[in-house]
Design an enzyme around this catalytic site. Structure first.
Site, short mmCIF file in Angstrom:
data_model
loop_
_atom_site.label_atom_id
_atom_site.label_comp_id
_atom_site.label_asym_id
_atom_site.label_seq_id
_atom_site.Cartn_x
_atom_site.Cartn_y
_atom_site.Cartn_z
N GLY A 226 0.77 -1.24 0.00
CA GLY A 226 0.00 0.00 0.00
C GLY A 226 0.79 1.28 0.00
N PRO A 266 4.76 -4.77 -0.53
CA PRO A 266 4.49 -3.65 -1.43
C PRO A 266 4.64 -4.06 -2.89
CG PRO A 266 6.70 -3.47 -0.49
CD PRO A 266 6.05 -4.66 0.17
N GLY A 267 3.86 -3.45 -3.74
CA GLY A 267 4.02 -3.61 -5.18
C GLY A 267 4.48 -2.29 -5.78
N ARG A 268 3.57 -1.32 -5.72
CA ARG A 268 3.82 0.00 -6.31
C ARG A 268 5.16 0.60 -5.86
NH1 ARG A 268 -0.30 3.33 -7.74
NH2 ARG A 268 -1.69 2.14 -6.40
N ARG A 304 -4.32 3.84 -15.82
CA ARG A 304 -4.52 4.52 -14.53
C ARG A 304 -5.16 5.91 -14.66
NH1 ARG A 304 -1.20 5.67 -11.19
NH2 ARG A 304 -2.34 4.88 -9.39
N CYS A 345 -10.30 4.61 -29.95
CA CYS A 345 -11.56 5.23 -30.36
C CYS A 345 -12.49 5.35 -29.17
CB CYS A 345 -12.20 4.43 -31.48
SG CYS A 345 -11.65 5.01 -33.06
N GLU A 346 -12.13 6.21 -28.24
CA GLU A 346 -12.97 6.42 -27.07
C GLU A 346 -12.60 7.77 -26.46
OE1 GLU A 346 -13.93 2.90 -24.90
OE2 GLU A 346 -14.13 4.01 -23.01
N TYR A 381 1.33 -1.24 -12.19
CA TYR A 381 -0.02 -1.22 -12.73
C TYR A 381 -0.06 -0.53 -14.10
CZ TYR A 381 -0.63 -2.43 -7.86
OH TYR A 381 -0.50 -3.04 -6.64
N1 LLP Z 1 -1.28 -6.99 -1.17
C1 LLP Z 1 -2.55 -7.16 -1.56
C2 LLP Z 1 -3.34 -8.22 -0.96
C3 LLP Z 1 -3.10 -6.32 -2.56
O1 LLP Z 1 -4.37 -6.48 -2.93
C4 LLP Z 1 -2.30 -5.32 -3.14
C5 LLP Z 1 -2.83 -4.44 -4.18
C6 LLP Z 1 -0.95 -5.20 -2.71
C7 LLP Z 1 -0.48 -6.05 -1.70
C8 LLP Z 1 -0.01 -4.20 -3.28
O2 LLP Z 1 -0.43 -2.90 -3.11
P1 LLP Z 1 0.61 -1.72 -3.46
O3 LLP Z 1 1.78 -1.85 -2.54
O4 LLP Z 1 1.01 -1.88 -4.86
O5 LLP Z 1 -0.17 -0.48 -3.19
N2 LLP Z 1 -4.45 -0.87 -9.97
C9 LLP Z 1 -4.39 0.06 -8.85
C10 LLP Z 1 -3.82 -0.58 -7.61
C11 LLP Z 1 -4.57 -1.82 -7.18
C12 LLP Z 1 -3.95 -2.51 -6.01
C13 LLP Z 1 -4.61 -3.80 -5.69
N3 LLP Z 1 -4.03 -4.51 -4.59
C14 LLP Z 1 -3.61 1.30 -9.28
O6 LLP Z 1 -3.13 1.35 -10.41
O7 LLP Z 1 -3.49 2.24 -8.51
#
Ligand code: LLP
Length: 422
Positions: A226, A266-268, A304, A345-346, A381
């Site tokens: 997050g 974390p992902g983002r 996004r 086309c949108e 993403y």
């Molecule tokens: N863990 C779980 C269980 C999750 O559902 C997610 C993200 C993460 C970790 C990683 O979250 P992060 O660290 O990346 O914030 N497509 C959206 C974001 C969707 C996130 C969904 N779950 C965007 O582009 O902002």
């Protein structure tokens, strides 16, 4: 990233050279930035008994996953497909958590390896795991009732969300698992994505820690991901050291006393900043008294802005300036205000939007047809949410490491559009 003689460099590679070799649109990743983010995560939580995980939904490209795995991360996967990719990227089964969301029996059967931890989202899933006689370790995803995120669609805890076992149901969940002779080995909470303040993350962690005293067989407390990144030049960095210090303060003693390991996933935060989507300007026009720059990508490649009204900084990579990276344009210099739109086309295929999602003009160094645009912070993403809409092909991906550039995913071919159809 920096500019020299008006040209954007990623690592030590001039962006026009990347476009010349691989064409546009193309995703480009700078390994130096990826490694720096990885180190920040590891450093901030180093005082804890800690294992970093990576939420691969942010970007499941093997080239990035390889670097992340070799840096000591485990992996959060959310589908059989992600588990498959994680295994191909070299993650061993015990380094993978499968976080369920309304998964089918078929999904559960496809997990395959009994060492993968299943992180269940509901009591109903526990029933089905038991009915299918899957022997995987079980963790519980808890809705700690603290939610946060950059957009309502990415808040994953609190009222009215589809995720997690409610606090009132946790006891029942534990009993169902334990009555079947199994153990709950982990508790998990992920409150949302793009959280720019550690306070709700800490509050959720506190609730998970409180809850953990009811569980005697735990090995892991997973505090989710997050963490936000600065998308606008004026945005502040997420205070990861502060988050790490506070989590250490509230959790360290209990974790050590009970021989538990803290996980963050974390992902983002790991991959957003290292990625750029490069596109070429294909049209300039005036409409409604405003300048529009059209380019050869669209929300099929970077959804996004269309989906969340999200901001991605855009610079002219062919004839731009260092100031454009920080949006601190010198008032005396030429610049322009343009709406940047894609090739789908949108009408919603617009990259420059205000908070309500309306198209608005953005200050850029003057652009001409043929110039390259760099969409910044697109590593998370971006590609992972890309689609074939309008029968457009998925772009290639290129990895930059200092002076070198390497194609890590090929551009699709037109025949790929028909693959599997009869
Ligand atoms: N863990 C779980 C269980 C999750 O559902 C997610 C993200 C993460 C970790 C990683 O979250 P992060 O660290 O990346 O914030 N497509 C959206 C974001 C969707 C996130 C969904 N779950 C965007 O582009 O902002």
């Amino acid at each position: 990233m920096h500019f020299a003689n008006g040209v954007l460099f990623i690592g030590n590679v001039a962006v026009p050279a990347i476009a010349e070799r691989y064409g546009t649109p193309v995703y480009v990743y700078d390994t130096a930035i990826l490694r720096a983010q990885i180190e920040r995560v590891k450093r901030a939580f180093a005082s804890l008994p800690f294992r970093p995980f990576y939420a691969m939904k942010a970007n499941a490209s093997l080239a990035l996953m390889d670097i992340i795995r070799k840096s000591g991360f485990g992996c959060d996967a959310v589908s059989p497909g992600e588990i498959y990719i994680a295994r191909q990227a070299g993650f061993t089964a015990d380094q993978i958590w499968f976080t369920c969301s309304n998964v089918s029996d078929e999904d559960l059967r496809q997990i395959g390896d009994p060492s993968i931890i299943i992180n269940v989202n509901s009591l109903s899933e526990i029933d089905r795991i038991l009915a299918l006689e899957l022997s995987n370790p079980i963790a519980l995803r808890i809705n700690t009732d603290v939610g946060a995120g950059h957009h309502v669609d990415v808040v994953t805890a609190g009222g009215g969300v589809k995720f997690g076992i409610d606090l009132a149901e946790v006891r029942d969940a534990r009993m169902i698992v334990e009555d079947s002779g199994r153990k709950v080995v982990g508790l998990h909470a992920h409150i949302g994505s793009g959280v720019d303040d550690p306070a709700p993350l800490i509050e959720s962690a506190r609730r998970l820690l409180d809850l953990s005293t009811d569980f005697s067989n735990l090995r892991w407390l997973n505090f989710g991901g997050g963490l936000s990144v600065p998308y606008r030049p004026q945005d502040e960095e997420f205070p990861i050291e502060e988050y790490g210090a506070e989590l250490t303060r509230i959790a360290d003693r209990m974790l050590r006393a009970r021989e538990l390991t803290a996980i963050l996933e974390p992902g983002r935060y790991v991959v957003a900043a290292c990625g750029v989507l490069l596109a070429r300007v294909t049209a300039k026009r005036i409409s409604g008294g405003l300048w529009w720059a059209g380019c050869d990508t669209g929300f099929n490649h970077l959804v996004r802005p269309s989906k969340y009204g999200a901001y991605h900084h855009i610079v002219n990579a062919s004839r731009g300036s260092e100031a454009s990276l920080r949006a601190t344009f010198d008032a005396s210099k030429m610049r322009e205000e343009v709406i940047v739109a894609g090739n789908l086309c949108e009408s919603g295929d617009v990259f420059t939007r205000d908070a309500s999602g309306n198209a608005i003009a953005r200050k850029l160094d003057p652009t001409r047809v043929g110039d390259l645009l760099a969409f910044c912070d697109a590593g998370a993403y971006g590609f992972s949410m890309a689609s074939h809409y309008n029968a457009r092909l998925l772009p290639p991906e290129v990895l930059i490491d200092g002076d070198s550039m390497q194609l890590v995913r090929e551009r699709q071919s037109i025949e790929d559009l028909l693959k599997g159809q009869r």
